[in-house]
Design a protein around this motif. Structure first.
Motif, PDB file in Angstrom:
ATOM      1  N   ALA A   1       0.828  -1.205   0.000  1.00  0.00           N
ATOM      2  CA  ALA A   1       0.000   0.000   0.000  1.00  0.00           C
ATOM      3  C   ALA A   1       0.864   1.258   0.000  1.00  0.00           C
ATOM      4  N   ILE A   2       1.942   1.253   0.781  1.00  0.00           N
ATOM      5  CA  ILE A   2       2.844   2.410   0.825  1.00  0.00           C
ATOM      6  C   ILE A   2       3.483   2.615  -0.541  1.00  0.00           C
ATOM      7  N   GLN A   3       3.876   1.518  -1.163  1.00  0.00           N
ATOM      8  CA  GLN A   3       4.497   1.568  -2.486  1.00  0.00           C
ATOM      9  C   GLN A   3       3.541   2.121  -3.534  1.00  0.00           C
ATOM     10  N   LEU A   4       2.299   1.661  -3.513  1.00  0.00           N
ATOM     11  CA  LEU A   4       1.320   2.145  -4.481  1.00  0.00           C
ATOM     12  C   LEU A   4       0.989   3.615  -4.243  1.00  0.00           C
ATOM     13  N   ALA A   5       0.908   4.014  -2.978  1.00  0.00           N
ATOM     14  CA  ALA A   5       0.630   5.416  -2.655  1.00  0.00           C
ATOM     15  C   ALA A   5       1.732   6.325  -3.199  1.00  0.00           C
ATOM     16  N   PHE A   6       2.970   5.874  -3.111  1.00  0.00           N
ATOM     17  CA  PHE A   6       4.105   6.650  -3.610  1.00  0.00           C
ATOM     18  C   PHE A   6       3.961   6.897  -5.106  1.00  0.00           C
ATOM     19  N   VAL A   7       3.501   5.878  -5.827  1.00  0.00           N
ATOM     20  CA  VAL A   7       3.384   5.980  -7.280  1.00  0.00           C
ATOM     21  C   VAL A   7       2.132   6.744  -7.699  1.00  0.00           C
ATOM     22  N   SER A   8       0.987   6.383  -7.108  1.00  0.00           N
ATOM     23  CA  SER A   8      -0.289   6.937  -7.554  1.00  0.00           C
ATOM     24  C   SER A   8      -0.544   8.347  -7.059  1.00  0.00           C
ATOM     25  N   ARG A   9       0.069   8.708  -5.915  1.00  0.00           N
ATOM     26  CA  ARG A   9      -0.139  10.021  -5.304  1.00  0.00           C
ATOM     27  C   ARG A   9      -1.599  10.246  -4.952  1.00  0.00           C
ATOM     28  N   SER A  10      -2.303   9.187  -4.560  1.00  0.00           N
ATOM     29  CA  SER A  10      -3.717   9.308  -4.210  1.00  0.00           C
ATOM     30  C   SER A  10      -4.042   8.380  -3.049  1.00  0.00           C
ATOM     31  N   SER A  11      -4.393   8.966  -1.898  1.00  0.00           N
ATOM     32  CA  SER A  11      -4.782   8.160  -0.742  1.00  0.00           C
ATOM     33  C   SER A  11      -6.073   7.405  -1.011  1.00  0.00           C
ATOM     34  N   VAL A  12      -7.016   8.072  -1.692  1.00  0.00           N
ATOM     35  CA  VAL A  12      -8.292   7.431  -1.996  1.00  0.00           C
ATOM     36  C   VAL A  12      -8.095   6.305  -3.003  1.00  0.00           C
ATOM     37  N   GLY A  13      -7.263   6.539  -4.021  1.00  0.00           N
ATOM     38  CA  GLY A  13      -6.999   5.497  -4.993  1.00  0.00           C
ATOM     39  C   GLY A  13      -6.333   4.279  -4.384  1.00  0.00           C
ATOM     40  N   THR A  14      -5.574   4.488  -3.323  1.00  0.00           N
ATOM     41  CA  THR A  14      -4.885   3.385  -2.643  1.00  0.00           C
ATOM     42  C   THR A  14      -5.765   2.736  -1.583  1.00  0.00           C
ATOM     43  N   MET A  15      -6.890   3.345  -1.263  1.00  0.00           N
ATOM     44  CA  MET A  15      -7.718   2.920  -0.133  1.00  0.00           C
ATOM     45  C   MET A  15      -8.056   1.426  -0.112  1.00  0.00           C
ATOM     46  N   PRO A  16      -8.491   0.815  -1.215  1.00  0.00           N
ATOM     47  CA  PRO A  16      -8.805  -0.620  -1.141  1.00  0.00           C
ATOM     48  C   PRO A  16      -7.607  -1.468  -0.720  1.00  0.00           C
ATOM     49  N   LEU A  17      -6.429  -1.116  -1.230  1.00  0.00           N
ATOM     50  CA  LEU A  17      -5.236  -1.867  -0.864  1.00  0.00           C
ATOM     51  C   LEU A  17      -4.832  -1.579   0.579  1.00  0.00           C
ATOM     52  N   THR A  18      -4.981  -0.329   1.020  1.00  0.00           N
ATOM     53  CA  THR A  18      -4.672   0.012   2.411  1.00  0.00           C
ATOM     54  C   THR A  18      -5.540  -0.793   3.365  1.00  0.00           C
ATOM     55  N   GLN A  19      -6.822  -0.893   3.040  1.00  0.00           N
ATOM     56  CA  GLN A  19      -7.719  -1.685   3.889  1.00  0.00           C
ATOM     57  C   GLN A  19      -7.338  -3.152   3.866  1.00  0.00           C
ATOM     58  N   LYS A  20      -6.962  -3.657   2.694  1.00  0.00           N
ATOM     59  CA  LYS A  20      -6.607  -5.063   2.559  1.00  0.00           C
ATOM     60  C   LYS A  20      -5.396  -5.410   3.427  1.00  0.00           C
ATOM     61  N   VAL A  21      -4.332  -4.590   3.349  1.00  0.00           N
ATOM     62  CA  VAL A  21      -3.125  -4.904   4.111  1.00  0.00           C
ATOM     63  C   VAL A  21      -3.362  -4.703   5.607  1.00  0.00           C
ATOM     64  N   THR A  22      -4.214  -3.740   5.967  1.00  0.00           N
ATOM     65  CA  THR A  22      -4.514  -3.511   7.379  1.00  0.00           C
ATOM     66  C   THR A  22      -5.246  -4.708   7.971  1.00  0.00           C
ATOM     67  N   GLU A  23      -6.160  -5.287   7.195  1.00  0.00           N
ATOM     68  CA  GLU A  23      -6.850  -6.496   7.655  1.00  0.00           C
ATOM     69  C   GLU A  23      -5.884  -7.664   7.756  1.00  0.00           C
ATOM     70  N   ARG A  24      -4.946  -7.779   6.824  1.00  0.00           N
ATOM     71  CA  ARG A  24      -3.946  -8.851   6.874  1.00  0.00           C
ATOM     72  C   ARG A  24      -3.069  -8.728   8.117  1.00  0.00           C
ATOM     73  N   LEU A  25      -2.926  -7.505   8.611  1.00  0.00           N
ATOM     74  CA  LEU A  25      -2.117  -7.278   9.809  1.00  0.00           C
ATOM     75  C   LEU A  25      -2.890  -7.541  11.095  1.00  0.00           C
ATOM     76  N   GLY A  26      -4.106  -8.028  10.987  1.00  0.00           N
ATOM     77  CA  GLY A  26      -4.833  -8.471  12.167  1.00  0.00           C
ATOM     78  C   GLY A  26      -5.935  -7.567  12.659  1.00  0.00           C
TER      79      GLY A  26
END
Length: 442
Positions: free
Chosen positions: A270-295
């Motif tokens: 998610a951090i990597q995609l945010a760096f490239v896309s420059r959009s927190s909202v665009g990264t949101m689905p992946l951010t939620q996915k990795v946060t759930e994977r972290l427990g």
């Protein structure tokens, strides 16, 4: 020879291209973008400049295409999901408090770096180099702009803050209606999943988007521009790095009492995609996915991450405006006092929702400058270098959104520590696949 062929497994002789990790694809896009941008600029290759610009523009447009419906349905579903969480009001309050606390830490770091390095000194820039932005943020606009005049305009003009307001009202109303609202919630959940799946296809285009965006920046501005802003650029990157790799790990280790290395292992896509896309909202689905994977439980993550994607902006709304205000004040020869620095901190903590998860932080910067009484022409000084800065700012935003969610989950005793401790790194291209449940030991 025939016997050797027979002994070979069927299809073993066929040639297969090696799988290239997504991070390597991004790096390749970055390098090619720099090279092609340099060629386009040094050789004055017009068609190459146009091509790079179109590639980057189309990628950003595809991300923005999903923003309005994604924010609406994500916020709507996230609010209704809180009914499945114990102490929902307490969780929401603590999430907001942690967002504000970490924003205050981030803006303090930004101010300290700006005061130590004097980023506006020795740049050869003058007030004449600046220009007023077309749209400037103000507290009146911020407060009155939350409530839309109709339900269509926020979606057509991509006013994310108003979309959040509409979604929040709809979510609360759905909670009050109970079972009567279930059909619309079921439809909303299906639409959200459809949008997220479509967004994954856009995410896979990020290496091409990187090539176009970086190439265009180099072709348009070259290295001379970056040289003028060397101290300012370094300040932003150092400030964001201190927050991302210093403050966040410290909070995880001392407050959440978990191993920070596992966070970066799980959240890095998610951090990597945010760096490239420059959009927190665009990264949101992946951010939620990795946060759930972290427990973090899905019911809580589906509220905290979308909420954070539109309001939690340590890079864009804390570090950046703090250093930028000092930079602009030095260019325009304006002396800032202790009261001004306190105002910067106040704006950063309270007004961060003005950035609304979109690419760039111009609204937040104009809000800060107007509050301090600094010339808005200073915004024009920073527009050219903004794409380079926005990559690191957005990566910091997304990391903070996930960290605060983890901290709250850990403090409330709902974090699955086994899942966190055993998290495995996931490549971006594989992250949209739901994790399979681990079979119980015999």
């Amino acid at each position: 020879m025939s016997s050797a062929l027979k002994a070979s497994p069927q299809g073993s002789s066929s040639f297969r291209l090696p799988k290239v990790p997504f991070w390597a694809q991004i790096l390749l896009g970055l390098v090619l973008g720099v090279v092609l941008g340099w060629i386009a600029r040094s050789g004055d290759v017009g068609w190459l400049v146009t091509t790079l610009d179109k590639i980057g523009t189309i990628f950003v447009q595809l991300l923005k295409l999903a923003v309005a419906p994604l924010v609406f349905f994500a916020i709507l579903i996230s609010i209704t999901n809180l009914r499945n969480v114990n102490n929902a009001a307490r969780l929401a309050t603590r999430t907001l408090l942690w967002f504000m606390a970490t924003s205050l830490i981030a803006v303090a770091i930004g101010l300290a770096i700006g005061l130590v390095t004097n980023p506006g000194a020795g740049t050869d820039l003058t007030p004449k180099d600046g220009a007023k932005p077309d749209h400037a943020g103000s507290w009146l606009d911020f407060l009155t702009g939350i409530v839309p005049t109709d339900v269509i305009t926020p979606f057509t003009e991509l006013n994310v803050l108003q979309i959040v307001f509409i979604a929040a009202v709809a979510g609360v109303a759905a909670l009050q209606l109970g079972e009567k609202a279930q059909p619309i919630l079921t439809l909303s959940q299906s639409v959200l999943e459809l949008l997220q799946k479509a967004l994954w296809w856009v995410i896979r285009l990020a290496p091409l988007g990187t090539l176009g965006l970086i190439g265009t920046a180099i072709a348009d501005y070259g290295w001379n521009l970056i040289g003028k802003y060397a101290t300012f650029t370094a300040d932003i990157y150092i400030g964001c790095a201190l927050v991302m790799f210093g403050v966040y790990p410290l909070l995880l280790a001392t407050v959440a009492k978990v191993n920070p290395l596992n966070f970066f292992k799980g959240a890095w896509p998610a951090i990597q995609l945010a760096f490239v896309s420059r959009s927190s909202v665009g990264t949101m689905p992946l951010t939620q996915k990795v946060t759930e994977r972290l427990g973090v439980p899905k019911e809580y993550a589906s509220f905290a991450v979308p909420f954070g994607s539109t309001t939690k902006m340590d890079g864009c709304a804390s570090i950046y405006p703090a250093i930028a205000a000092i930079f602009i004040a030095q260019i325009f020869d304006v002396n800032l006092g202790v009261g001004d620095y306190l105002l910067i901190a106040f704006v950063s903590v309270i007004g961060s929702a003005a950035t609304a998860g979109l690419t760039g932080a111009t609204v937040m910067l104009t809000l800060t400058l107007s509050t301090l009484g600094l010339p808005l022409e200073g915004v024009g000084l920073l527009m050219a270098i903004d794409p380079v800065l926005d990559m690191m700012r957005t990566a910091t935003n997304v990391a903070g959104q996930s960290v605060c969610t983890l901290v709250v989950a850990a403090r409330e005793g709902i974090l699955d520590r086994d899942a966190y401790n055993n998290v495995k790194g996931v490549d971006v291209k594989d992250a949209d696949v739901e994790p399979q449940p681990v079979a119980a030991a015999a």
